[in-house]
Write an enzyme that holds these catalytic residues in place. Structure first.
Site, PDB file in Angstrom:
ATOM      1  CB  ILE A   1      41.516  74.889  66.704  1.00 44.54           C
ATOM      2  CG1 ILE A   1      43.043  74.993  66.278  1.00 44.54           C
ATOM      3  CG2 ILE A   1      41.366  73.682  67.563  1.00 44.54           C
ATOM      4  CD1 ILE A   1      43.767  75.465  67.474  1.00 44.54           C
TER       5      ILE A   1
ATOM      6  N   GLY B   1      34.994  84.060  58.609  1.00 42.96           N
ATOM      7  CA  GLY B   1      36.451  84.256  58.394  1.00 42.96           C
ATOM      8  C   GLY B   1      37.169  83.708  57.059  1.00 42.96           C
ATOM      9  CG  ASP B   2      36.297  80.021  55.827  1.00 43.14           C
ATOM     10  OD1 ASP B   2      37.330  79.678  56.314  1.00 43.14           O
ATOM     11  OD2 ASP B   2      35.272  79.230  55.690  1.00 43.14           O
TER      12      ASP B   2
END
EC number: 2.7.1.178
Length: 313
Positions: free
Chosen positions: A165, A257-258
């Site tokens: 988000i 994070g990816d």
């Protein structure tokens, strides 16, 4: 048949050469990035095939993205060149006002990537893949991009979703909550990637165990719960695995994070258990944060093995 398909907007990143406010930065490095593109690179480096469904502008940045993606082994045959719009870009402000943190400034409204639509989805191609991945970013950038994700998820055998988000991309956090929860309620999610901040918005909880219980009630099979500098937790069938973060110098955490998500999902698809997949995901995210650029240091499976065997903190 391609193993994994990701839907999202590839971008050109301008990463500040020195930390500090952008108004004082004179030099930038250019990188190819975007959450789903970063995810694809991690998948490919762990020996699965991956395709990116996206749009780029008919401009030099769009050409850069396609050429770079192809060079990394991503199937670019479903990246559409859009003659009506431009390739999105963003700038990274590093280390200010919070040391070891980065802030992102987007120039992507109305971009080619935001014009991704259900018409860009080849139904047979998606049906024949093993898993379809997307993120809350793609759900946020436009209604037609959201509908493209929904169409692909309808066709998919299996799905992974990174909540990711970004408040700057949503009209409100309530809209983000409504949209993402509707996806979780409608589709069985094989792997959900999220963190305490997003889970607070979605479920009004942050405790990992409570989050897993609630996500499981929504049909999530595997949860990857990122904890930033404290590592990450993975859950499956009420089994819990924790891996602490490694202490390394942080140049830019963007993309970590990816790398973790793509590594974890690709190894999980290859039958590895959550402990193994999580350890490799942490290794990938650790390497990524040590440099500028989201994906250049995303490791191959073999390099991650070497990292895990040899690096100690």
């Amino acid at each position: 048949m391609v193993d994994v398909i990701a839907l999202g907007e590839p971008l050109i990143q301008f990463n500040s050469f020195n930390p500090g406010p952008l108004r004082f930065v004179n030099y930038f490095e250019k990188h190819v990035a975007g959450s789903e593109l970063n995810f694809c690179i991690a998948v490919v480096r762990n020996h699965l095939s991956c395709s990116l469904i996206a749009r780029v502008g008919n401009d030099e940045f769009g050409k850069n993205i396609i050429e770079y993606s192809r060079a990394q082994g991503i199937d670019t045959s479903h990246i559409k060149v859009d003659n009506e719009s431009f390739t999105g870009i963003y700038f990274i402000q590093r280390g200010y006002p919070i040391p070891m943190k980065s802030e992102l400034v987007y120039y992507r409204k109305g971009s080619a990537g935001s014009r991704l639509s259900p018409e860009d989805i080849n139904e047979n191609y998606v049906r024949n893949s093993r898993l379809v991945h997307s993120t809350g970013i793609t759900l946020a950038i436009s209604d037609n991009a959201k509908e493209a994700v929904i169409k692909a998820f309808e066709l998919a055998k299996s799905r992974s979703l990174d909540t990711n988000i970004r408040p700057k991309l949503w009209s409100s956090l309530e809209k983000a909550k409504e949209t993402i929860l509707s996806i979780l309620k409608k589709y069985d999610i094989e792997v959900l990637i999220t963190d305490p901040d997003d889970t607070k918005i979605l479920l009004d909880v942050t405790d990992p165990d409570e989050a897993y219980r609630k996500y499981k009630e929504l049909g999530v099979k595997v949860l990857l719960y990122k904890l930033g500098s404290k590592g990450a937790i993975a859950y499956k069938d009420n089994v819990k695995a924790f891996k602490d973060a490694y202490k390394v110098p942080v140049e830019d955490p963007t993309g970590a994070g990816d790398a973790m998500a793509g590594t974890f999902v690709s190894l999980y698809l290859q039958g590895k258990d959550i402990e193994y997949s999580l350890a490799h995901g942490i290794a990938a995210s650790t390497l990524v944060i040590t440099v500028r650029g989201d994906n250049e240091l995303t490791p191959t499976l073999e390099d991650a093995e070497r990292f895990l065997n040899e690096f100690k903190t």
